[in-house]
Design a protein around this motif. Structure first.
Motif, PDB file in Angstrom:
ATOM      1  N   CYS A  53       2.331 -19.913  -4.252  1.00  0.00           N
ATOM      2  CA  CYS A  53       2.960 -18.867  -3.438  1.00  0.00           C
ATOM      3  C   CYS A  53       4.451 -18.732  -3.744  1.00  0.00           C
ATOM      4  CB  CYS A  53       2.758 -19.170  -1.951  1.00  0.00           C
ATOM      5  SG  CYS A  53       3.388 -17.882  -0.878  1.00  0.00           S
ATOM      6  N   VAL A  54       4.861 -17.507  -4.054  1.00  0.00           N
ATOM      7  CA  VAL A  54       6.267 -17.175  -4.310  1.00  0.00           C
ATOM      8  C   VAL A  54       6.859 -16.485  -3.084  1.00  0.00           C
ATOM      9  CG1 VAL A  54       7.807 -15.792  -5.771  1.00  0.00           C
ATOM     10  CG2 VAL A  54       5.879 -16.993  -6.793  1.00  0.00           C
ATOM     11  N   GLN A  55       6.022 -15.709  -2.379  1.00  0.00           N
ATOM     12  CA  GLN A  55       6.484 -14.973  -1.197  1.00  0.00           C
ATOM     13  C   GLN A  55       5.512 -15.195  -0.042  1.00  0.00           C
ATOM     14  OE1 GLN A  55       7.289 -10.837  -1.887  1.00  0.00           O
ATOM     15  NE2 GLN A  55       7.744 -10.418   0.262  1.00  0.00           N
ATOM     16  N   GLU A  76       9.993 -18.565  -3.113  1.00  0.00           N
ATOM     17  CA  GLU A  76      11.307 -17.931  -3.276  1.00  0.00           C
ATOM     18  C   GLU A  76      11.686 -17.039  -2.097  1.00  0.00           C
ATOM     19  OE1 GLU A  76      11.497 -15.854  -7.018  1.00  0.00           O
ATOM     20  OE2 GLU A  76      11.112 -17.682  -8.168  1.00  0.00           O
ATOM     21  N   ILE A  77      10.690 -16.452  -1.424  1.00  0.00           N
ATOM     22  CA  ILE A  77      10.965 -15.522  -0.328  1.00  0.00           C
ATOM     23  C   ILE A  77      10.138 -15.938   0.887  1.00  0.00           C
ATOM     24  CG2 ILE A  77      10.888 -13.110   0.442  1.00  0.00           C
ATOM     25  CD1 ILE A  77      10.916 -12.348  -2.597  1.00  0.00           C
ATOM     26  N   LEU A  78      10.833 -16.172   2.006  1.00  0.00           N
ATOM     27  CA  LEU A  78      10.175 -16.540   3.255  1.00  0.00           C
ATOM     28  C   LEU A  78      10.561 -15.524   4.319  1.00  0.00           C
ATOM     29  CD1 LEU A  78       8.502 -18.458   5.019  1.00  0.00           C
ATOM     30  CD2 LEU A  78      10.578 -19.849   5.313  1.00  0.00           C
ATOM     31  N   SER A  79       9.570 -14.844   4.851  1.00  0.00           N
ATOM     32  CA  SER A  79       9.801 -13.821   5.866  1.00  0.00           C
ATOM     33  C   SER A  79       9.223 -14.283   7.201  1.00  0.00           C
ATOM     34  CB  SER A  79       9.152 -12.507   5.425  1.00  0.00           C
ATOM     35  OG  SER A  79       9.381 -11.509   6.384  1.00  0.00           O
ATOM     36  N   LEU A  80      10.130 -14.504   8.168  1.00  0.00           N
ATOM     37  CA  LEU A  80       9.750 -14.976   9.497  1.00  0.00           C
ATOM     38  C   LEU A  80      10.318 -14.079  10.595  1.00  0.00           C
ATOM     39  CD1 LEU A  80      10.371 -18.772   8.874  1.00  0.00           C
ATOM     40  CD2 LEU A  80       8.160 -17.756   9.442  1.00  0.00           C
ATOM     41  N   LYS A  99      15.102 -18.280  -2.316  1.00  0.00           N
ATOM     42  CA  LYS A  99      16.166 -17.336  -2.652  1.00  0.00           C
ATOM     43  C   LYS A  99      16.424 -16.328  -1.541  1.00  0.00           C
ATOM     44  CE  LYS A  99      15.426 -17.658  -7.608  1.00  0.00           C
ATOM     45  NZ  LYS A  99      14.969 -16.988  -8.824  1.00  0.00           N
ATOM     46  N   GLU A 100      15.412 -16.074  -0.708  1.00  0.00           N
ATOM     47  CA  GLU A 100      15.563 -15.101   0.374  1.00  0.00           C
ATOM     48  C   GLU A 100      14.939 -15.642   1.648  1.00  0.00           C
ATOM     49  OE1 GLU A 100      14.285 -11.120  -0.587  1.00  0.00           O
ATOM     50  OE2 GLU A 100      14.997 -11.292  -2.664  1.00  0.00           O
ATOM     51  N   LEU A 101      15.702 -15.571   2.751  1.00  0.00           N
ATOM     52  CA  LEU A 101      15.204 -15.958   4.067  1.00  0.00           C
ATOM     53  C   LEU A 101      15.408 -14.780   5.004  1.00  0.00           C
ATOM     54  CD1 LEU A 101      14.029 -18.016   6.054  1.00  0.00           C
ATOM     55  CD2 LEU A 101      16.367 -18.889   6.401  1.00  0.00           C
ATOM     56  N   TRP A 102      14.299 -14.226   5.466  1.00  0.00           N
ATOM     57  CA  TRP A 102      14.284 -13.086   6.376  1.00  0.00           C
ATOM     58  C   TRP A 102      13.858 -13.601   7.743  1.00  0.00           C
ATOM     59  CZ3 TRP A 102      15.486  -8.121   4.512  1.00  0.00           C
ATOM     60  CH2 TRP A 102      15.711  -8.063   3.122  1.00  0.00           C
ATOM     61  N   THR A 118      20.315 -24.251  -1.246  1.00  0.00           N
ATOM     62  CA  THR A 118      21.302 -24.078  -2.315  1.00  0.00           C
ATOM     63  C   THR A 118      21.037 -22.914  -3.266  1.00  0.00           C
ATOM     64  OG1 THR A 118      20.115 -25.744  -3.612  1.00  0.00           O
ATOM     65  CG2 THR A 118      21.985 -26.505  -2.292  1.00  0.00           C
ATOM     66  N   SER A 119      19.815 -22.377  -3.271  1.00  0.00           N
ATOM     67  CA  SER A 119      19.493 -21.241  -4.142  1.00  0.00           C
ATOM     68  C   SER A 119      19.470 -19.912  -3.386  1.00  0.00           C
ATOM     69  CB  SER A 119      18.129 -21.456  -4.806  1.00  0.00           C
ATOM     70  OG  SER A 119      18.154 -22.606  -5.627  1.00  0.00           O
ATOM     71  N   LEU A 120      19.778 -19.942  -2.087  1.00  0.00           N
ATOM     72  CA  LEU A 120      19.643 -18.756  -1.246  1.00  0.00           C
ATOM     73  C   LEU A 120      20.606 -17.642  -1.667  1.00  0.00           C
ATOM     74  CD1 LEU A 120      17.861 -18.053   1.240  1.00  0.00           C
ATOM     75  CD2 LEU A 120      19.885 -18.464   2.641  1.00  0.00           C
ATOM     76  N   LYS A 121      20.036 -16.472  -1.955  1.00  0.00           N
ATOM     77  CA  LYS A 121      20.827 -15.295  -2.336  1.00  0.00           C
ATOM     78  C   LYS A 121      20.888 -14.276  -1.209  1.00  0.00           C
ATOM     79  CE  LYS A 121      20.130 -15.369  -7.314  1.00  0.00           C
ATOM     80  NZ  LYS A 121      19.799 -14.574  -8.490  1.00  0.00           N
ATOM     81  N   VAL A 122      19.806 -14.184  -0.426  1.00  0.00           N
ATOM     82  CA  VAL A 122      19.714 -13.189   0.650  1.00  0.00           C
ATOM     83  C   VAL A 122      19.406 -13.907   1.959  1.00  0.00           C
ATOM     84  CG1 VAL A 122      18.466 -11.162   1.499  1.00  0.00           C
ATOM     85  CG2 VAL A 122      18.874 -11.434  -0.962  1.00  0.00           C
ATOM     86  N   PHE A 123      20.278 -13.689   2.949  1.00  0.00           N
ATOM     87  CA  PHE A 123      20.063 -14.242   4.287  1.00  0.00           C
ATOM     88  C   PHE A 123      20.094 -13.088   5.271  1.00  0.00           C
ATOM     89  CE2 PHE A 123      21.874 -16.661   8.073  1.00  0.00           C
ATOM     90  CZ  PHE A 123      20.654 -17.208   8.441  1.00  0.00           C
ATOM     91  N   CYS A 124      18.933 -12.779   5.804  1.00  0.00           N
ATOM     92  CA  CYS A 124      18.788 -11.651   6.717  1.00  0.00           C
ATOM     93  C   CYS A 124      18.466 -12.206   8.103  1.00  0.00           C
ATOM     94  CB  CYS A 124      17.679 -10.734   6.216  1.00  0.00           C
ATOM     95  SG  CYS A 124      17.525  -9.226   7.153  1.00  0.00           S
TER      96      CYS A 124
END
Length: 195
Positions: A53-55, A76-80, A99-102, A118-124
């Protein structure tokens, strides 16, 4: 007589995903477990078995806390977003890949726990309860952070009313390329005194 709250378990959600998509959840790159009826209330370690799983999309459920997802080595992408989460926790197992935490529309008042990503690019994290500047300052420890979304938090509402929000954030986080969905300009960086 008390009425038991119904919930969908992660195991049931994975089974439903497989039936609907025809794809094994244990080899799928994108797991869409959002908006389950009844909702998922608890993350369980069965998610850790989803090694490819990547997303992972778990938005619009009723999840109360983030439980460990160690073992999801490619995530890489976790949407919660749109859950009942109160704090950012138990993400050390994906700290190097995420890389992305939503996580908008929850009950979060602190960014504590995000600094290990440490790799996070997007923090929503819009529409939460973040209200103090140290919570923004903590994000400066994230070396890869490029996009930050905090619209609807008490601190953003207060500072936007006084027209100081973007300048103050950019003083703390001069490497941002986008703030609240709007690209950062050279003029803004100059006004913040970071160029």
């Amino acid at each position: 007589m008390s009425r038991k709250t119904e919930a969908t378990s992660c195991t049931e959600a994975l089974r439903a995903f497989e039936q609907k998509s025809g794809e094994s959840p244990f080899t799928a790159k994108h797991l869409k477990l959002w908006f389950q009826k009844p909702p998922i209330m608890d993350m369980t370690d069965v998610l850790s078995k989803c090694k490819e799983c990547v997303q992972l999309s778990l938005s619009t459920n009723a999840i109360r806390r983030i439980d460990s997802i160690s073992g999801m080595d490619k995530l890489e992408i976790l949407s919660l977003s749109r859950n009942n989460i109160r704090k950012i926790e138990n993400l050390s197992g994906v700290a190097g890949t995420l890389k992305e935490l939503w996580i908008s529309y929850n009950h979060i008042d602190s960014t504590h726990g995000v600094e290990e990503l440490t790799s996070l690019k997007v923090f929503c994290a819009g529409n939460n309860k973040i209200d103090k500047w140290p919570e923004i300052t903590r994000l400066a420890t994230l070396p890869a952070l490029e996009e930050l979304y905090l619209v609807g938090n008490p601190i953003e509402i207060r500072e936007s009313e006084s027209k100081t929000w973007r300048t103050k954030v950019l003083k703390q986080l001069p490497k941002l390329k986008k703030l609240d969905g709007i690209p950062v300009t050279v003029e803004e960086l100059e006004a913040a005194g970071v160029l």
